[in-house]
Structure formats: C-alpha cells, structure tokens
Design a protein around this motif. Structure first.
Motif, PDB file in Angstrom:
ATOM      1  N   PRO A 217      23.353  -1.239 -42.084  1.00 27.53           N
ATOM      2  CA  PRO A 217      23.320  -2.194 -43.203  1.00 27.53           C
ATOM      3  C   PRO A 217      22.465  -1.654 -44.351  1.00 27.53           C
ATOM      4  O   PRO A 217      21.413  -1.052 -44.127  1.00 27.53           O
ATOM      5  N   LYS A 218      22.930  -1.879 -45.579  1.00 32.37           N
ATOM      6  CA  LYS A 218      22.185  -1.360 -46.725  1.00 32.37           C
ATOM      7  C   LYS A 218      20.840  -2.058 -46.883  1.00 32.37           C
ATOM      8  O   LYS A 218      19.868  -1.442 -47.303  1.00 32.37           O
ATOM      9  N   LYS A 219      20.805  -3.334 -46.575  1.00 31.74           N
ATOM     10  CA  LYS A 219      19.565  -4.095 -46.657  1.00 31.74           C
ATOM     11  C   LYS A 219      19.063  -4.379 -45.245  1.00 31.74           C
ATOM     12  O   LYS A 219      19.709  -5.084 -44.475  1.00 31.74           O
ATOM     13  N   MET A 220      17.913  -3.790 -44.919  1.00 28.07           N
ATOM     14  CA  MET A 220      17.323  -3.976 -43.602  1.00 28.07           C
ATOM     15  C   MET A 220      15.838  -4.282 -43.754  1.00 28.07           C
ATOM     16  O   MET A 220      15.181  -3.727 -44.650  1.00 28.07           O
ATOM     17  N   PRO A 221      15.285  -5.136 -42.898  1.00 29.42           N
ATOM     18  CA  PRO A 221      13.828  -5.340 -42.917  1.00 29.42           C
ATOM     19  C   PRO A 221      13.110  -4.033 -42.595  1.00 29.42           C
ATOM     20  O   PRO A 221      13.658  -3.158 -41.901  1.00 29.42           O
ATOM     21  N   LEU A 222      11.894  -3.889 -43.094  1.00 28.44           N
ATOM     22  CA  LEU A 222      11.145  -2.653 -42.877  1.00 28.44           C
ATOM     23  C   LEU A 222      10.971  -2.358 -41.393  1.00 28.44           C
ATOM     24  O   LEU A 222      11.071  -1.204 -40.963  1.00 28.44           O
ATOM     25  N   TRP A 223      10.712  -3.402 -40.604  1.00 25.33           N
ATOM     26  CA  TRP A 223      10.502  -3.169 -39.168  1.00 25.33           C
ATOM     27  C   TRP A 223      11.779  -2.622 -38.525  1.00 25.33           C
ATOM     28  O   TRP A 223      11.709  -1.772 -37.626  1.00 25.33           O
ATOM     29  N   ALA A 224      12.943  -3.126 -38.997  1.00 29.52           N
ATOM     30  CA  ALA A 224      14.207  -2.648 -38.436  1.00 29.52           C
ATOM     31  C   ALA A 224      14.471  -1.200 -38.837  1.00 29.52           C
ATOM     32  O   ALA A 224      14.941  -0.393 -38.024  1.00 29.52           O
ATOM     33  N   GLU A 225      14.158  -0.863 -40.086  1.00 30.81           N
ATOM     34  CA  GLU A 225      14.331   0.514 -40.538  1.00 30.81           C
ATOM     35  C   GLU A 225      13.425   1.468 -39.767  1.00 30.81           C
ATOM     36  O   GLU A 225      13.835   2.580 -39.397  1.00 30.81           O
ATOM     37  N   SER A 226      12.183   1.032 -39.537  1.00 35.59           N
ATOM     38  CA  SER A 226      11.224   1.891 -38.844  1.00 35.59           C
ATOM     39  C   SER A 226      11.654   2.193 -37.415  1.00 35.59           C
ATOM     40  O   SER A 226      11.264   3.214 -36.836  1.00 35.59           O
ATOM     41  N   ILE A 227      12.455   1.309 -36.836  1.00 37.35           N
ATOM     42  CA  ILE A 227      12.974   1.519 -35.480  1.00 37.35           C
ATOM     43  C   ILE A 227      14.307   2.255 -35.511  1.00 37.35           C
ATOM     44  O   ILE A 227      14.563   3.153 -34.692  1.00 37.35           O
ATOM     45  N   ALA A 228      15.168   1.892 -36.472  1.00 37.84           N
ATOM     46  CA  ALA A 228      16.545   2.389 -36.489  1.00 37.84           C
ATOM     47  C   ALA A 228      16.620   3.902 -36.687  1.00 37.84           C
ATOM     48  O   ALA A 228      17.384   4.585 -35.994  1.00 37.84           O
ATOM     49  N   TYR A 229      15.826   4.450 -37.611  1.00 41.24           N
ATOM     50  CA  TYR A 229      15.950   5.873 -37.922  1.00 41.24           C
ATOM     51  C   TYR A 229      15.512   6.771 -36.760  1.00 41.24           C
ATOM     52  O   TYR A 229      16.231   7.715 -36.398  1.00 41.24           O
ATOM     53  N   PRO A 230      14.356   6.511 -36.128  1.00 41.80           N
ATOM     54  CA  PRO A 230      14.001   7.332 -34.957  1.00 41.80           C
ATOM     55  C   PRO A 230      14.996   7.185 -33.804  1.00 41.80           C
ATOM     56  O   PRO A 230      15.319   8.178 -33.138  1.00 41.80           O
ATOM     57  N   LEU A 231      15.492   5.954 -33.570  1.00 41.77           N
ATOM     58  CA  LEU A 231      16.463   5.758 -32.497  1.00 41.77           C
ATOM     59  C   LEU A 231      17.779   6.465 -32.803  1.00 41.77           C
ATOM     60  O   LEU A 231      18.416   7.018 -31.902  1.00 41.77           O
ATOM     61  N   LEU A 232      18.165   6.472 -34.086  1.00 42.17           N
ATOM     62  CA  LEU A 232      19.382   7.166 -34.487  1.00 42.17           C
ATOM     63  C   LEU A 232      19.245   8.668 -34.237  1.00 42.17           C
ATOM     64  O   LEU A 232      20.156   9.315 -33.709  1.00 42.17           O
ATOM     65  N   GLY A 233      18.092   9.212 -34.625  1.00 38.92           N
ATOM     66  CA  GLY A 233      17.842  10.631 -34.385  1.00 38.92           C
ATOM     67  C   GLY A 233      17.807  10.961 -32.906  1.00 38.92           C
ATOM     68  O   GLY A 233      18.359  11.977 -32.465  1.00 38.92           O
ATOM     69  N   ALA A 234      17.152  10.092 -32.122  1.00 42.73           N
ATOM     70  CA  ALA A 234      17.064  10.316 -30.673  1.00 42.73           C
ATOM     71  C   ALA A 234      18.441  10.247 -30.013  1.00 42.73           C
ATOM     72  O   ALA A 234      18.764  11.065 -29.144  1.00 42.73           O
TER      73      ALA A 234
END
Length: 222
Positions: free
Chosen positions: A98-115
């Motif tokens: 999603p283009k608009k995400m809460p900061l907490w969701a972004e902070s989790i999503a990017y590392p999990l995506l990379g992992a």
C-alpha cells in the motif's frame, strides 16, 4: 503547457534519470565491495528503497545493475537471466505494498520483505542456475530438490543479512522524501506534473477522489 513548464518537466526527468542511474551504480559498487561475504549485500535494500520511491522508474536502476554486474561476472548468460527476473520479483512485491502505510507497518514490512526474498532466493533462482549449470542428462526431480536443499544454509544467511540490512530502508526512504520536500522549498517555482496511464472509469473515480485531499499536483498529463 507553456515553455517554462516543459523546461521544468525536462529538468525533473533528467534529475530522476541521474538519481536512478546512481542507484544502479551504488548497487554494483556495494555488491563488488561485499563480494567476499557470501549472500551478504545491499541490493535488496537499494531495490526496496528505489522501488518504493520511484515505482516503475526503479526498473532502470535494477537493470543498470543487472547489465553491469553481468559484464563484471564475465558475460555469463546465467547471471543476466537469473538477476533479470529475481530482482524483478522483489520490485513487484515492493510496489504492491500500500502506498500509504503507518510508520510502524513500514518499519516491519521492509525488513520482512527483504528476509522473505532472501530465504526464497535459492528456490526462485534454482530454475536458472540448475538447468543452465547441471548437464541435461543428470536432470531429475530428486536432483533438483537436492540442489535446492544444498543451498538452503546460504539462503538462511541471506535471509538474516537481508533482514538486518533492510532495517535501514525506512530511514532512507524518509530521507529521500525529506530531500524532495527540501527541493520544493529551495525551488518554490517548481511544478509537480502527474502523468497517468490507461485508466478505466473506476481508476479515474479513485484517482479524482485521491486528488480531492491533495494540494501538490499542478498539472495532469493525460
């Protein structure tokens, strides 16, 4: 559209082109510098950052990296085939967020995506590597599974390193957004142009609804 607007649009496009080319160069340089560490790199980080910020344009950075890396690796067709689609997968996952995400969701999503990309790297890359490197006479389902299993410990390292490195994705994305706003403060006369692709009626309805609460769009290129 007057000449000033066209000139500003050309400068903006040129600036984006330079930044995207630099991201591609950063991918190449970082990959070569960390080449002595198996499955530890910054490619996933840069891919997520540039894809999140530039969307479709990020493909330029990715394929600049793919092209140059293939040359440095000795013009191996397998490298171009493997990297040609495996980084495209991470790009696709990123732009589907999603283009608009809460900061907490972004902070989790990017590392999990990379992992996730790291742990699946062996499986995703196995068609290119197995069928190009293993003689066809030795192909078998059991051999294919054994080939993937043999690389799994490296995929675990890949997962852990990607997770750790991609913790930097959110700070880098926010830094780029801050620099973009700073650019607008320094050049208040700059105009923002939004270009649309082929829209159907539902797309236009949602697009105009989005624009109702936005004040940063000066022109639409339709």
């Amino acid at each position: 559209m007057d000449k000033n607007v066209k000139a500003r649009a050309r400068r903006s496009a040129l600036r984006d082109l330079i930044v995207l080319a630099l991201f591609g160069a950063l991918m190449v340089i970082s990959d070569q510098l960390l080449n002595f560490l198996p499955n530890v790199h910054l490619i996933a980080l840069f891919t997520i950052v540039v894809s999140r910020f530039y969307r479709k344009k990020a493909l330029l950075s990715i394929y600049v990296f793919v092209l140059i890396d293939g040359i440095l690796e000795g013009f191996f067709l397998s490298t171009w085939i493997l990297y040609g689609y495996i980084w495209l997968i991470l790009w696709l996952w990123t732009v589907l967020l999603p283009k608009k995400m809460p900061l907490w969701a972004e902070s989790i999503a990017y590392p999990l995506l990379g992992a996730l990309h790291g742990i699946l790297f062996g499986i995703l890359g196995s068609p290119a590597s197995y069928f190009l490197f293993v003689p066809s006479a030795s192909w078998s389902f059991a051999g294919y599974c054994a080939y993937i299993a043999a690389g799994f410990p490296y995929d675990v390292v890949h997962m852990i390193s990607n997770f750790c490195v991609c913790l930097l994705a959110l700070p880098l994305i926010k830094l780029m957004e801050k620099m973009s706003r700073k650019n607008m403060d320094m050049y208040p006369g700059a105009l923002n142009l939004v270009s649309t692709w082929v829209f159907d009626d539902d797309d236009w309805r949602l697009f105009y609804k989005y624009l109702e609460n936005q004040d940063w769009v000066d022109y639409l290129i339709i």
